[in-house]
Design an enzyme around this catalytic site. Structure first.
Site, PDB file in Angstrom:
ATOM      1  N   GLU A  93       1.258 -13.592   0.976  1.00 14.23           N
ATOM      2  CA  GLU A  93       1.900 -13.123  -0.488  1.00 14.23           C
ATOM      3  C   GLU A  93       3.560 -12.763  -0.360  1.00 14.23           C
ATOM      4  O   GLU A  93       3.429 -11.921   0.322  1.00 14.23           O
ATOM      5  CB  GLU A  93       1.134 -12.597  -1.379  1.00 14.23           C
ATOM      6  N   CYS A 114      10.204  -9.601  -1.856  1.00 17.04           N
ATOM      7  CA  CYS A 114       9.377  -8.763  -1.150  1.00 17.04           C
ATOM      8  C   CYS A 114       8.563  -9.570  -0.348  1.00 17.04           C
ATOM      9  O   CYS A 114       7.895 -10.411  -0.633  1.00 17.04           O
ATOM     10  CB  CYS A 114       8.470  -8.034  -2.192  1.00 17.04           C
ATOM     11  N   CYS A 121      -3.896  -5.769   6.479  1.00 16.02           N
ATOM     12  CA  CYS A 121      -3.441  -4.839   7.474  1.00 16.02           C
ATOM     13  C   CYS A 121      -4.261  -4.032   7.856  1.00 16.02           C
ATOM     14  O   CYS A 121      -5.590  -3.511   7.493  1.00 16.02           O
ATOM     15  CB  CYS A 121      -2.826  -3.839   6.031  1.00 16.02           C
ATOM     16  N   CYS A 125      -5.164   2.155   4.115  1.00 17.85           N
ATOM     17  CA  CYS A 125      -5.019   3.173   3.075  1.00 17.85           C
ATOM     18  C   CYS A 125      -6.109   2.858   1.790  1.00 17.85           C
ATOM     19  O   CYS A 125      -6.304   1.639   1.409  1.00 17.85           O
ATOM     20  CB  CYS A 125      -3.547   3.025   2.533  1.00 17.85           C
ATOM     21  N   CYS A 128      -5.492   0.549  -1.188  1.00 15.62           N
ATOM     22  CA  CYS A 128      -4.448  -0.608  -1.321  1.00 15.62           C
ATOM     23  C   CYS A 128      -5.248  -1.814  -1.124  1.00 15.62           C
ATOM     24  O   CYS A 128      -6.107  -1.770  -0.115  1.00 15.62           O
ATOM     25  CB  CYS A 128      -3.331  -0.360  -0.092  1.00 15.62           C
ATOM     26  N   CYS A 342       0.731  -4.850  -3.575  1.00 13.72           N
ATOM     27  CA  CYS A 342       0.844  -5.604  -2.289  1.00 13.72           C
ATOM     28  C   CYS A 342      -0.769  -5.959  -2.141  1.00 13.72           C
ATOM     29  O   CYS A 342      -1.902  -5.059  -2.337  1.00 13.72           O
ATOM     30  CB  CYS A 342       1.395  -4.938  -1.098  1.00 13.72           C
TER      31      CYS A 342
HETATM   32  N1  SAH Z   1       2.599  -1.108   4.814  1.00  8.96           N
HETATM   33  C1  SAH Z   1       3.941  -0.778   4.490  1.00  8.96           C
HETATM   34  C2  SAH Z   1       4.271  -1.480   3.599  1.00  8.96           C
HETATM   35  C3  SAH Z   1       3.930  -2.211   2.427  1.00  8.96           C
HETATM   36  S1  SAH Z   1       4.723  -1.291   1.203  1.00  8.96           S
HETATM   37  C4  SAH Z   1       3.671   0.667   3.670  1.00  8.96           C
HETATM   38  O1  SAH Z   1       2.633   1.098   3.237  1.00  8.96           O
HETATM   39  O2  SAH Z   1       4.790   1.246   3.334  1.00  8.96           O
HETATM   40  C5  SAH Z   1       3.617  -1.549  -0.271  1.00  8.96           C
HETATM   41  C6  SAH Z   1       3.813  -0.489  -0.934  1.00  8.96           C
HETATM   42  O3  SAH Z   1       2.838  -0.635  -2.218  1.00  8.96           O
HETATM   43  C7  SAH Z   1       3.355   0.949  -0.337  1.00  8.96           C
HETATM   44  O4  SAH Z   1       4.159   1.881  -0.911  1.00  8.96           O
HETATM   45  C8  SAH Z   1       1.796   1.095  -0.657  1.00  8.96           C
HETATM   46  O5  SAH Z   1       1.647   2.197  -0.690  1.00  8.96           O
HETATM   47  C9  SAH Z   1       2.035   0.560  -2.329  1.00  8.96           C
HETATM   48  N2  SAH Z   1       0.822   0.270  -2.950  1.00  8.96           N
HETATM   49  C10 SAH Z   1      -0.240  -0.091  -2.416  1.00  8.96           C
HETATM   50  N3  SAH Z   1      -1.196  -0.561  -3.240  1.00  8.96           N
HETATM   51  C11 SAH Z   1      -0.748  -0.042  -4.393  1.00  8.96           C
HETATM   52  C12 SAH Z   1      -1.299   0.092  -5.799  1.00  8.96           C
HETATM   53  N4  SAH Z   1      -2.426  -0.348  -6.160  1.00  8.96           N
HETATM   54  N5  SAH Z   1      -0.422   0.424  -6.781  1.00  8.96           N
HETATM   55  C13 SAH Z   1       0.826   0.725  -6.407  1.00  8.96           C
HETATM   56  N6  SAH Z   1       1.446   0.635  -5.492  1.00  8.96           N
HETATM   57  C14 SAH Z   1       0.558   0.464  -4.333  1.00  8.96           C
HETATM   58 FE1  SF4 Z   2      -1.369  -1.201   4.956  1.00  8.94          FE
HETATM   59 FE2  SF4 Z   2      -1.381  -1.068   2.306  1.00  8.94          FE
HETATM   60 FE3  SF4 Z   2      -1.529   1.164   3.726  1.00  8.94          FE
HETATM   61 FE4  SF4 Z   2       1.003  -0.119   3.450  1.00  8.94          FE
HETATM   62  S1  SF4 Z   2      -0.193   0.789   1.711  1.00  8.94           S
HETATM   63  S2  SF4 Z   2      -0.063   0.622   5.446  1.00  8.94           S
HETATM   64  S3  SF4 Z   2      -0.059  -2.251   3.606  1.00  8.94           S
HETATM   65  S4  SF4 Z   2      -2.852  -0.379   3.733  1.00  8.94           S
END
Ligand code: SAH
Ligand code: SF4
Length: 359
Positions: A93, A114, A121, A125, A128, A342
């Protein structure tokens, strides 16, 4: 037999090495790149100023391919999210974010994309959607570039700003991302200035060290989301391996010598990281790094327990950071209604396919 490499995944250096090995000049490499990136042809036959033998050589070693666009959500003047299918069936995506009005009030020509760097991944986290299904694989350079080409087809415009904030941890797919960066920034490629590109990392320290040595002035965003090890340990497994005592010096090393500051991304999650005390810890780190802070009220993910704090709580957190004279913005995820955070679109699609429900 594995398919031929994509011509759109060749950096100038790699294409030049190939052509010189086959007895061609630098000039020919420039002509080919001109056809691919300026004139945007999609066959070698269309490269009309090349000798037939060179066209044949290229066709024997490379190919053109654009991924299939399977879903588009949203409309032209808002955030549009799309899903593309890779040749192995993997779903990726990407999100197109037009900036309607610039800071000076004029209509901006900025088109931000984006992009994803991996399918899923590995970092898991807890909040996420991308991490929920684990890592399927890295995206290739061609697949990263392919998202830009697809976005330009959908938008009918050139993309001029790129953020690596889709699925995946870009710094753990460093080599493919670095080749994509070369193609994106090269003036014989997509020609987007390094300062219009942002890499976001959750704090993968070995990758940050490589990025510190990387010569281009790419912007850096750090998904901090917690300003103490206690909070980060709770929501980001990456912190167990690389705690703040390693992450912060790695960020300082990155800043040194490049006159650039990172942006600290901080999702506000109710009762996890949204207290006045959390704000003061965040201020301390931002001061030390001379960093800006970007607050993002959490975007709910179906099946996960985390919640967005009240608007009032979000605002008072922002005010506390602002009062400490840290540059701070609060960005509500645009396209909340189209699952813009994401990994959510792919997650939903995989669920439809497999009848799978998140943990
Ligand atoms: N893996 C990298 C790049 C992905 S960036 C990273 O984590 O930085 C995607 C961003 O969206 C990250 O800052 C992540 O923490 C954030 N994100 C993930 N799930 C989210 C959610 N449910 N609501 C808001 N931001 C979210
Ligand atoms: Fe991976 Fe989502 Fe954590 Fe970024 S925020 S490192 S995409 S699990």
């Amino acid at each position: 037999m594995s398919p031929l490499p994509l011509i759109t995944a060749q950096t100038e250096e790699k294409l030049l090495a190939f052509l010189t090995e086959h007895g061609h000049t630098k000039f020919r490499a420039q002509q080919v790149l001109d056809w691919v990136w300026r004139k945007r042809v999609t066959t070698f036959d269309a490269m009309s100023n090349l000798p037939p033998a060179l066209k044949n050589l290229l066709a024997e070693h490379f190919r053109f391919h654009t991924p299939e666009i399977v879903e588009i959500h949203g409309s032209a003047d808002t955030t549009r999210k799309f899903l593309t299918k890779m040749e192995d069936g993997s779903l990726v995506e990407s999100v197109i974010i037009p900036a309607a009005v610039a800071e000076n009030g004029e209509k901006s020509e900025r088109v931000t994309l984006c992009v994803s760097s991996q399918v899923g991944c590995a970092f898991g986290c807890k909040f996420c959607a991308s991490g929920l299904l684990g890592l399927k694989r890295h995206l290739t350079t061609g697949e990263i570039i392919g998202q830009i080409l697809s976005a330009e087809t959908i938008a009918g415009k050139r993309v001029n700003n790129i953020v690596f904030m889709g699925m995946g941890e870009p710094l753990s797919n460093f080599d493919n991302v670095a080749d994509a960066l070369e193609i994106i920034t090269s003036h014989r490629g997509l020609e987007i200035g390094a300062r219009h590109i942002t890499i976001s990392t959750s704090g993968f320290v070995p990758g940050l060290k490589k990025l510190a040595a990387y010569p281009r002035q790419i912007r850096l965003a750090v998904s901090l989301h917690g300003a103490t090890d206690e909070v980060r340990d709770q929501i980001m497994p990456v912190n167990k391996k690389w705690p703040l005592s390693q992450l912060i010096p790695a960020l300082e090393e990155w800043s040194r010598g490049r006159n650039q500051m990172p942006t600290l991304e901080y999702i506000l999650i109710r009762d996890i990281n949204d207290s006045p005390k959390d704000a003061s810890h965040l201020v301390r780190i931002a001061k030390r790094l001379h960093a800006k802070v970007n607050l993002i009220p959490y975007n709910t993910v179906e099946g996960l327990p985390w919640k967005r704090p009240s608007e009032e709580r979000c605002r008072s957190f922002r005010d506390a950071v602002h009062k400490a004279r840290i540059p701070v913005t609060m960005r509500y995820e645009k396209g909340h209604d189209i699952n813009a955070a994401c990994g959510q679109l792919r997650l939903r699609k995989e669920q439809e396919k497999n009848g799978w429900t998140p943990r």
